[in-house]
Each structure stands twice: as C-alpha cells, then as structure tokens.
Design a protein around this motif. Sequence first.
Motif, mmCIF file in Angstrom:
data_model
loop_
_atom_site.group_PDB
_atom_site.id
_atom_site.type_symbol
_atom_site.label_atom_id
_atom_site.label_comp_id
_atom_site.label_asym_id
_atom_site.label_seq_id
_atom_site.Cartn_x
_atom_site.Cartn_y
_atom_site.Cartn_z
ATOM 1 N N SER A 43 0.974 -1.356 0.460
ATOM 2 C CA SER A 43 0.389 -0.004 0.458
ATOM 3 C C SER A 43 1.262 1.536 -0.222
ATOM 4 O O SER A 43 0.957 2.091 -0.440
ATOM 5 N N PHE A 44 2.206 1.073 0.394
ATOM 6 C CA PHE A 44 2.833 2.384 1.008
ATOM 7 C C PHE A 44 3.517 2.371 -0.512
ATOM 8 O O PHE A 44 4.307 3.071 -0.467
ATOM 9 N N ALA A 45 3.652 1.442 -1.084
ATOM 10 C CA ALA A 45 4.047 1.443 -2.436
ATOM 11 C C ALA A 45 3.668 2.070 -3.434
ATOM 12 O O ALA A 45 4.221 1.480 -4.217
ATOM 13 N N GLU A 46 2.283 2.154 -2.952
ATOM 14 C CA GLU A 46 1.643 2.282 -4.103
ATOM 15 C C GLU A 46 1.440 1.970 -5.445
ATOM 16 O O GLU A 46 1.030 1.887 -6.802
ATOM 17 N N GLU A 47 0.945 -0.148 -4.788
ATOM 18 C CA GLU A 47 1.095 -1.236 -5.442
ATOM 19 C C GLU A 47 -0.242 -1.473 -5.988
ATOM 20 O O GLU A 47 -1.046 -1.787 -6.082
ATOM 21 N N LYS A 48 -1.001 -0.977 -4.551
ATOM 22 C CA LYS A 48 -1.922 -1.362 -4.397
ATOM 23 C C LYS A 48 -2.834 0.369 -4.162
ATOM 24 O O LYS A 48 -2.567 1.072 -3.637
ATOM 25 N N ASP A 49 -4.260 0.675 -4.794
ATOM 26 C CA ASP A 49 -5.186 1.686 -4.553
ATOM 27 C C ASP A 49 -5.564 1.368 -4.180
ATOM 28 O O ASP A 49 -6.946 0.955 -3.903
ATOM 29 N N ARG A 50 -5.947 1.950 -2.713
ATOM 30 C CA ARG A 50 -6.528 2.160 -0.823
ATOM 31 C C ARG A 50 -6.492 2.751 -0.421
ATOM 32 O O ARG A 50 -5.214 3.753 -0.285
#
Length: 389
Positions: A43-50
């Motif tokens: 999430s912090f690596a912006e691999e997920k949109d959340r």
Amino acid sequence: MKRKFETEAIRTQIKRTEFLEHSSPLYLTSSFVFEDAEDMRASFAEEKDRNIYSRYSNPNSSEFIEKVCKMEGAEDGFAFASGMSAVFSTFAALLDSGDHILSARSIFGSTHSLFTQIFPKWNITHSYFPFDELDKLEEFVQPNTKVLYAESPTNPGVDILDLEALGKFAKKHHLILIIDNCFATPYLQQPIKFGADLVIHSGTKLMDGQGRVLGGLTVGNKESVDKIYRHARITGPALSPFNAWVLSKSLETLGVRVDRHCSNALKVAEELEIHPKINWVKYPFLKSHPQFELAKKQMKAGGCVLSFEIKGGLAAGRKFFNSISLLSLSANLGDTRSIVTHPASTTHSKLSPKERADCGISDGMVRISVGLEHIDDILEDILKALGEV
C-alpha cells in the motif's frame, strides 16, 4: 448510455458496506488498517489503490472528487480544505523558482495577494492581461511563462472570458491553462471542453450552497493532478472527511438549486437595469452585458452573482447597505440566502485604488449573490433599500 448530469450527481457513490446503506456513510477516521505486513508494504509502495491515511485520501473525499470529475469531464482530482488552499496548492505543485504566471487582471483579491506577496518570495513572477483584449495576449508571454490563469465569470465584475480562445492560445504556447470555475459550477460551464487543463472550485460557494462548510477542489488531466496530489500529500491541505461528505451530498441538489439561483438573479438584474438610482448593471445573461453572446455560448445560464453601481458613490452605497434588512451583509456567495457585498471595502480591500480601478471595481459597486428566497421578497428588500438612498 451516458447518464445525465443530475443523475451522476445523485448516483455516483462509493461502494456500499456490508450494511447496504442507501446513502453513503461518513468515514470519520484519520487512518486505515492493513491485513498484514505485505499489505501494508504494498500500500505504501502504491502497488495497491487503497486508503492509507485521510491526509492522502478518504472514501468521502474520493466520492466528492469522482462526482466533480464526471461533471467537469476530468480524469482525476484532489480535494482541499478551502478554495484558496486549492488555488495555492495547484500553483505551488506545478511551478518552480523562475517560472512566470500569465493571469487575467480580474481575479479574486486573495489570489492577487498570492501572486503579489507570496510567490515573489520564491522568484515566481506574474503578468496581468486585460480580460477583453485576448488578441494582445502574445505581448504578455515570456520565455519562462508556464501557466495561463483566469476566472470566468470574474469576481466581482462578472465579466466573461473567451475560454475557447484561451484554450487555443495555451496549446499554441505549451502553457498549462487553469480556470477558476467557482461562479459557474460544472452545472453551467465545463472549461475542459474549451481546452482547460485544470479547473479549480471553491466548494464553499455554490457546491455547498448553504454556507456550512469550507472546501476546495482541483480537477483535470492525470499528469497535472498527480503532481498536485504528491505536493498535497506532503504539505497536508486535504479536505476533512466530514466536509467532503457534506459537499458530496450537496452536489445531489446542485442542478435544481442553481436553476433557481439563475432565474432569481436574472429577474433582479432586469429590475435593477431600469431603476433610476442605478448607473449600470452587469449580469452574464442580461442582454446589455458586453459579453452576452459569449456567455450564452459557454454557459447554460448566468449564475447567481450580479454587480451594479449605485448613483452617488460610496455615501449612497453605505445608505443602501444600512437599509438592507432581508439580504445578508457578508463576503460569501452561492448561499441559499441572498448576500450583498461591497467589494471595495471587503473582498478586494487589499488592492490599491488603482488596482481596483483596473479590475473595474468602483467605490459604488455592489455585488449581490442572489439566493433561493422567493423573488418577490428579494426584490422588495433591494428596492426598499434603494428608496432610502
């Protein structure tokens, strides 16, 4: 089939929870939890949109942004704590030291202060062009010009700028065209259709429509909005979840409210135009407005704001304001309640007399934001106050 404006304003909602609520709930949370270490890392690596933290995003602000993007025809957006926060953050995210802003002269007083007092500290300069002389824009462009900026209709003179001409000029010179669309709202005008890269709104005004909350928004192309988002994520001017929730709900009635605002405002303008104590009246959909045909081309209707000048100057204006009983004396606009303002001593008081004159603001100018009260009561109060002048 593409849904109509009013339908999108009502039916654009975040995903329902397990409770299957009909109306979107309020997410009063500062942060969000993660399933495990890998979920947190991704999430912090912006691999997920959340959602991670409400300074970055929140379900309520996301819903608000999505609605306005659909209304404006924009790819993405970011919501701010106020309209001026949106203005400042948008420029700060896109400009570097040494850049130049080319702006229409008739802009909100705080935006003018931003250009003249804050940005010079960072070696960001500006030039103003007359709103009605777009054929001379070439004279104002500098090698370091990066942004072309304007409001239409303008505040408080309700002048109209040719958005299509600005769009073509910006494209020719590879400038970022930013339009403040606060007075029109996306219901009446969509600047992106005419070539704007970014559109700014003060949600505090017609978007809320009831004088309850502060909020701002910038929407536009993904590349520019991503820069704005990353700047805002660090600097923290994000819209609160509660205000985002209020604004998103308010958009559900934007169309019906603005229709009433416009019909009331036109009637007030027509009545004032024939009043013997008025020098002039300006309202975009009044046939006597210098840019009437342009306003009809760009806008669905004329908006809620009109300006006029009372004969007798400042002294007559004071008598008028002191005789008002129904209308509110306030510096806000776009409220259900009609509001009367004296720009020279309030919203544009920080400008010098010459600067106000350059914007067409005289000492006797009055700005009225026409509300949703019955038109007979609005007119009775205005005409009674004029009778005391």
